[in-house]
Design a protein around this motif. Structure first.
Motif, short mmCIF file in Angstrom:
data_model
loop_
_atom_site.label_atom_id
_atom_site.label_comp_id
_atom_site.label_asym_id
_atom_site.label_seq_id
_atom_site.Cartn_x
_atom_site.Cartn_y
_atom_site.Cartn_z
N THR A 807 0.83 -1.20 0.00
CA THR A 807 0.00 0.00 0.00
C THR A 807 0.87 1.25 0.00
O THR A 807 1.83 1.35 0.77
CB THR A 807 -0.92 0.01 1.23
OG1 THR A 807 -1.78 -1.12 1.16
CG2 THR A 807 -1.76 1.28 1.28
N ILE A 808 0.52 2.20 -0.87
CA ILE A 808 1.32 3.43 -1.00
C ILE A 808 0.43 4.64 -0.75
O ILE A 808 -0.65 4.77 -1.33
CB ILE A 808 1.95 3.52 -2.41
CG1 ILE A 808 2.96 2.37 -2.60
CG2 ILE A 808 2.64 4.86 -2.60
CD1 ILE A 808 3.55 2.32 -3.98
N VAL A 809 0.87 5.52 0.14
CA VAL A 809 0.20 6.80 0.38
C VAL A 809 1.01 7.87 -0.32
O VAL A 809 2.21 8.01 -0.08
CB VAL A 809 0.10 7.10 1.88
CG1 VAL A 809 -0.53 8.47 2.10
CG2 VAL A 809 -0.72 6.03 2.58
N HIS A 810 0.38 8.63 -1.21
CA HIS A 810 1.11 9.59 -2.05
C HIS A 810 1.76 10.69 -1.22
O HIS A 810 2.93 11.00 -1.37
CB HIS A 810 0.16 10.18 -3.09
CG HIS A 810 0.84 11.06 -4.08
ND1 HIS A 810 1.16 12.38 -3.82
CD2 HIS A 810 1.26 10.83 -5.35
CE1 HIS A 810 1.75 12.91 -4.88
NE2 HIS A 810 1.83 11.99 -5.82
N GLY A 811 1.00 11.33 -0.35
CA GLY A 811 1.56 12.32 0.56
C GLY A 811 1.62 13.74 0.05
O GLY A 811 1.85 14.66 0.83
N ASP A 812 1.45 13.97 -1.25
CA ASP A 812 1.57 15.35 -1.77
C ASP A 812 0.68 15.53 -2.99
O ASP A 812 1.12 16.08 -4.01
CB ASP A 812 3.02 15.65 -2.10
CG ASP A 812 3.29 17.16 -2.24
OD1 ASP A 812 2.45 17.94 -1.77
OD2 ASP A 812 4.31 17.54 -2.81
N LEU A 813 -0.56 15.07 -2.90
CA LEU A 813 -1.46 15.17 -4.04
C LEU A 813 -1.97 16.61 -4.16
O LEU A 813 -2.53 17.16 -3.23
CB LEU A 813 -2.65 14.22 -3.85
CG LEU A 813 -3.54 14.03 -5.07
CD1 LEU A 813 -2.79 13.30 -6.16
CD2 LEU A 813 -4.79 13.25 -4.69
N LYS A 814 -1.74 17.21 -5.33
CA LYS A 814 -2.18 18.57 -5.58
C LYS A 814 -2.23 18.77 -7.09
O LYS A 814 -1.66 17.99 -7.85
CB LYS A 814 -1.23 19.58 -4.93
CG LYS A 814 0.23 19.39 -5.33
CD LYS A 814 1.13 20.32 -4.54
CE LYS A 814 2.60 20.10 -4.88
NZ LYS A 814 3.51 20.96 -4.09
N PRO A 815 -2.94 19.81 -7.56
CA PRO A 815 -3.13 19.98 -9.01
C PRO A 815 -1.85 20.04 -9.82
O PRO A 815 -1.83 19.57 -10.95
CB PRO A 815 -3.91 21.30 -9.10
CG PRO A 815 -4.67 21.37 -7.82
CD PRO A 815 -3.75 20.77 -6.79
N CYS A 816 -0.76 20.59 -9.27
CA CYS A 816 0.46 20.68 -10.07
C CYS A 816 1.17 19.33 -10.17
O CYS A 816 2.09 19.17 -10.97
CB CYS A 816 1.40 21.74 -9.52
SG CYS A 816 1.99 21.42 -7.86
N ASN A 817 0.75 18.34 -9.40
CA ASN A 817 1.31 16.99 -9.50
C ASN A 817 0.41 16.06 -10.29
O ASN A 817 0.62 14.85 -10.30
CB ASN A 817 1.56 16.41 -8.11
CG ASN A 817 2.73 17.05 -7.42
OD1 ASN A 817 3.58 17.65 -8.08
ND2 ASN A 817 2.80 16.95 -6.11
N ILE A 818 -0.61 16.61 -10.94
CA ILE A 818 -1.49 15.82 -11.81
C ILE A 818 -1.26 16.32 -13.23
O ILE A 818 -1.61 17.45 -13.58
CB ILE A 818 -2.97 15.99 -11.41
CG1 ILE A 818 -3.17 15.51 -9.96
CG2 ILE A 818 -3.87 15.20 -12.35
CD1 ILE A 818 -4.51 15.90 -9.38
#
Length: 951
Positions: A807-818
């Motif tokens: 299982t992986i938790v991304h930790g920094d999900l935000k629009p500039c990382n999509i």
């Protein structure tokens, strides 16, 4: 002497000809202006004056406002077909800053004036009162200050007046009552005082009154009962006191009735539900209301949201919920519903069977007395939140509780439940928080609790439980939150072989008694607050195979007894404060068997660790004849190397899939990346963050394909860990909605400095942040594109959380990382990722992870969570939450909404918007256990897409 005068000489025919030619040009120019501006330049000049007051136009929306176009063709302008006069000015959500020109009052044909969600400042001009044809005025969510202009009463045809979300002060003036056609009055979230004036009751056309979040004070005027057409009455947080006038309960068309967080007192009429049969939203929490909660609420068959918490309601709760088939939230906590002389206060549970949409039932601290009926198992399988804590419930906990398979939160303590914890509780596999504390449960802890693998919090304290702690509890790998010290009685567990206390809040020195648990083979204490040295008593734990004490505050030297443990297969000392020399024998002789990252005061050890040499201390001793040592050790070393070779070969043969997976990454050098990016030229720089810079480049080795090269700033604290985290994450994952990694580079530059980089597939359509917020993107995302992106991101997260082997938790999900490629979303940047169940990438000592402020509603609202409007208690989450369900269109980014050709289609679109915002709200609540599960998010977004694509 007389002043000179112009003289026209008509004696020459050529001069006469020239004169008439000039007059012709003047006439032609005049005719052109007349044709362009309908014979009246008033509107044209008023618009230019409006533009002149704008100081910031980030989206360049006013660039078309020039002489090249007729003003009727300017962005945001609509004109009448007959007279070519401005009838509408719509510039909502354009990031405009400045003041509002008083010359706008000259747009005498204006019917709609829409500046919602910008940053206009200063006073609202009195001149707006000249706009007698104006029907809609929306200045909501700006920074206007001063008072509401008194002469707005001159806008005699005004139907919608929306001034909420500004800094308006003063009181509501009597002139407001002259707006006899007003249907919608929105003045919420300002600084208005002076109470809600009685004269507003004269505006009998009123349908929506939204005034919450003002420090009005005073009482609710009885005259508001004249609003017979009223559907929405929202005046929460207004410092209102006294009784709710009886006339308000005669407003039978009311749909939304919210007076939360005031100081209202008195009781509700017994016929409440009969008088207000159309209610869908009832919110009276945070007042001082008393008496019985009227049973007639059961007549409000359209009710969806009921929140009466934090009052002083008393008497038995006798509402028959069976008619409330659409209700999804019931919050009645902090009241006193005990029925005097009654044996059971919980019979109302039987009536909830028909409430198939119920998501929340909160009855915390309600003084309920009685037995929890078996019918608790008949509640909706959609129920996610059940809170019956702090009551006086007794008897057994019904086994039917296991039917509530949608629960993520279940709180049943403190109460007086007794008997065994039913094994059926193991069916609640979505459960994240389980509170059974402070009851009288007895017997063993059921093994079935081990089925609750998503549990993050489990409370069983203060019961009469006995027997062994079930080994199945080890399946609940996300449990955390233990505090206090390890008890000394742990030494009595002399058969204990596996102890995992990782990621809690355990402080101080480790008890030396732990060294008496000589049967231990695995000890995991990582991610706590332990400090001091490793106790010497640990030398007795010679049977340990795994020891993980990383992510603590241990100090001192690495104990020598660790070298002697022959059974030790893995040792993790990372991210502590150890100092001194790292041994090179025992487990420390194999670099893959131990980790010492994040201990900055260590030295020596294996050469592969690249640690500084240890300083020599004391007098220099006579040099030992190392050739003798070589003669002795060489044969042994040769045997060891052969064994290592054979072992590695065996491991490679036993893991062909991993090997083949690693082979797909081509090797690149620093020189190749330097060439690919034209020397890491700023012209190729496409992004920059705290730990890295990203460059566009072209790699010769992959057919001149465009790539994105992420170069780590290794001088930045945490960059090295970020690189390791990202490499570890990418090694374990591959999915269509994750950014594709091509390779990595760990080398040195031409100056001998460390160089680390990651190479990704280039995404030509930029990031979601660019499409939402960058002025460089003139076109914006439409509704279908936004929900497709949300679905793609949710699918990626579902894969990371639930479909990966680790299982992986991304930790920094935000629009500039999509990132977007042909408008398909790809999640990238795993520099703060966390692999659950491994020793890497857990909570870093470098500070708070992620980006402060990001919240799920951002994509749909187009607003940054750090926007200046979000202050004094208002957040993006609350902004979206308050819009549900009737005002969602007001918070949606204007560019996302496309008007449909039919009324039925428009209704479907609005329903989809409501459903999408609701998902965003549920995914951004403060408490993680209450958030919507990601697999449900995926299904819901797909359902919404299916509806929209069929319109």
């Amino acid at each position: 002497m007389k002043s000179p005068k112009a003289i026209i000489c008509l004696s020459s025919p050529s001069r006469i000809s020239l004169l008439f030619h000039g007059l012709a040009i003047i006439c032609l120019t005049s005719a052109t202006v007349s044709a362009s501006y309908g014979g009246n330049e008033t509107d044209y000049l008023a618009l230019l004056s409006f533009k002149s007051k704008i100081t910031q136009d980030p989206y360049k929306v006013l660039t078309s406002w020039n002489h090249s176009f007729h003003f009727c063709e300017w962005s945001g302008i609509s004109c009448g077909k007959r007279h070519k006069r401005v009838t509408a000015l719509r510039l909502g959500s354009q990031g405009l800053e400045g003041s509002l020109s008083p010359h706008v009052g000259n747009l005498s044909f204006l019917r709609e004036f829409y500046l919602r969600n910008n940053s206009f400042q200063g006073n609202i001009p009195q001149e707006l009162g000249r706009l007698s044809r104006l029907r809609h005025l929306n200045l909501n969510i700006n920074e206007f200050s001063g008072v509401i202009p008194t002469n707005l009463s001159g806008c005699s045809n005004l139907e919608v007046l929306s001034l909420g979300g500004n800094k308006l002060a003063g009181s509501i003036t009597k002139e407001m009552s002259l707006l006899s056609k007003l249907i919608f009055l929105g003045i919420d979230d300002n600084k208005l005082t002076g109470g809600i004036p009685p004269f507003l009751g004269n505006i009998t056309s009123m349908e929506v009154f939204s005034a919450g979040g003002n420090p009005f004070g005073g009482r609710i005027p009885d005259t508001l009962g004249h609003w017979k057409s009223l559907k929405v009455f929202e005046s929460g947080e207004c410092n209102l006191y006294g009784n709710i006038p009886h006339s308000i309960f005669n407003l039978s068309l009311l749909v939304n009735f919210s007076l939360s967080e005031n100081q209202l007192s008195g009781s509700l009429p017994s016929e409440f539900g009969v008088m207000l049969p159309n209610l869908e939203w009832l919110q009276l929490w945070g007042n001082e209301l008393t008496g019985v909660l009227p049973p007639s609420i059961s007549n409000c068959s359209k009710l969806r949201y009921l929140e009466m918490s934090n009052n002083s309601f008393s008497g038995k709760l006798t509402i028959n919920f069976s008619k409330l088939r659409d209700i999804y939230t019931i919050r009645l906590l902090y009241n006193n519903f005990h029925g005097r002389g009654e044996a059971n206060d919980m019979r109302f549970i039987d009536s909830l069977k028909n409430c198939t949409k119920l998501l929340e039932l909160r009855l915390y601290h309600c003084n309920l007395i009685g037995v929890l009926p078996i019918s608790i198992g008949n509640l909706s399988d959609q129920l996610t939140y059940l809170d019956l804590a702090e009551n006086q419930l007794f008897g057994s906990l019904p086994s039917s509780i296991g039917n509530l398979v949608g629960l993520t939160f279940l709180a049943l303590g403190p109460n007086r439940f007794k008997g065994k914890i039913p094994t059926t509780i193991g069916k609640l596999q979505n459960l994240q928080v389980l509170g059974l504390e402070s009851n009288q449960f007895s017997g063993p802890i059921p093994d079935a609790i081990g089925n609750l693998s998503l549990l993050t919090q489990l409370y069983l304290d203060y019961n009469k439980l006995e027997g062994h702690i079930p080994s199945t509890l080890g399946n609940c790998k996300q449990l955390n939150g233990l505090s206090g010290s390890i008890p000394s009685k742990i030494k009595d567990l002399n058969t204990l072989s596996y102890l995992d206390l990782s990621y809690n809040n355990l402080p101080g020195n480790i008890t030396s008694c732990l060294g008496e648990c000589i049967s231990l083979t695995t000890l995991n204490l990582r991610g706590n607050k332990f400090q001091g040295i490793i106790p010497s008593s640990f030398s007795s734990l010679g049977g340990l195979e795994v020891l993980d004490i990383s992510k603590n505050n241990f100090s001192g030297k690495i104990p020598q007894f660790l070298v002697k443990w022959k059974s030790l297969e893995f040792l993790n000392l990372s991210f502590n404060d150890f100092e001194g020399e790292v041994p090179a024998l025992g487990v420390f002789a194999n670099a893959s068997a131990f980790s010492i990252l994040g201990n900055n005061r260590l030295c020596g050890g294996l050469a592969t660790l690249e640690l500084p040499k240890c300083k020599e201390t004391g007098n220099k001793k006579k040099r030992f004849p190392f050739f003798i040592l070589f003669i002795v050790i060489a044969p042994t070393l040769l045997i060891v190397l052969c064994c290592v070779y054979l072992l590695c070969k065996k491991k490679r043969n036993s893991h062909p899939s991993q090997s083949s997976g690693n082979e797909r990454f081509l090797k690149v050098s620093y020189n190749q990346l330097l060439k690919a990016t034209d020397g890491f030229s700023t012209a190729n720089l496409i992004g920059e963050g705290g730990h890295s810079s990203v460059y566009k480049g072209i790699l010769d080795s992959i057919d001149d394909k465009s790539v994105a090269v992420k170069v780590l700033h290794l001088q930045s604290r945490g960059a090295h860990k970020s690189f390791i985290a990202e490499c570890e994450a990418w090694r374990n994952i591959r999915h269509r909605n994750l950014l594709k990694i091509i390779t990595s580079c760990s080398s040195t530059d031409f100056h001998g400095n460390d160089f680390k980089a990651l190479v990704y597939e280039f995404m030509p359509n930029g990031s979601v942040h660019d499409w939402l917020h960058s002025s460089a993107y003139t076109s914006k995302l439409n509704l279908l594109q936004r929900i497709n992106i949300l679905r793609d991101v949710a699918t990626a997260l579902d894969y990371l959380h639930n479909r990966c082997q680790t299982t992986i938790v991304h930790g920094d999900l935000k629009p500039c990382n999509i990132l977007l490629d042909d408008m398909v979303a790809h999640v990238g940047d795993f520099g703060l990722a966390r692999l659950l169940g491994t020793d890497l990438n857990q909570n870093s000592s470098t500070g708070v992870k992620g980006t402060i402020g990001y919240a799920p509603p951002e994509v749909m609202t187009g607003k940054r969570p750090t926007d200046d409007m979000f202050k004094e208690g208002l957040s993006l989450h609350k902004f979206a939450y308050m819009a549900l369900p009737d005002h969602v269109v007001d918070v949606i980014d204007d560019d996302a909404i496309v008007l449909q050709s039919t009324e039925a289609n428009a209704k479907k679109v609005e329903e989809c918007l409501v459903a999408t915002i609701k998902i965003g709200v549920w995914c951004s609540v403060d408490s993680p256990p209450q958030r919507m599960k990601i697999e449900i998010v995926v299904n819901e977004l797909q359902r919404i897409l299916d509806v929209l694509q069929n319109i």
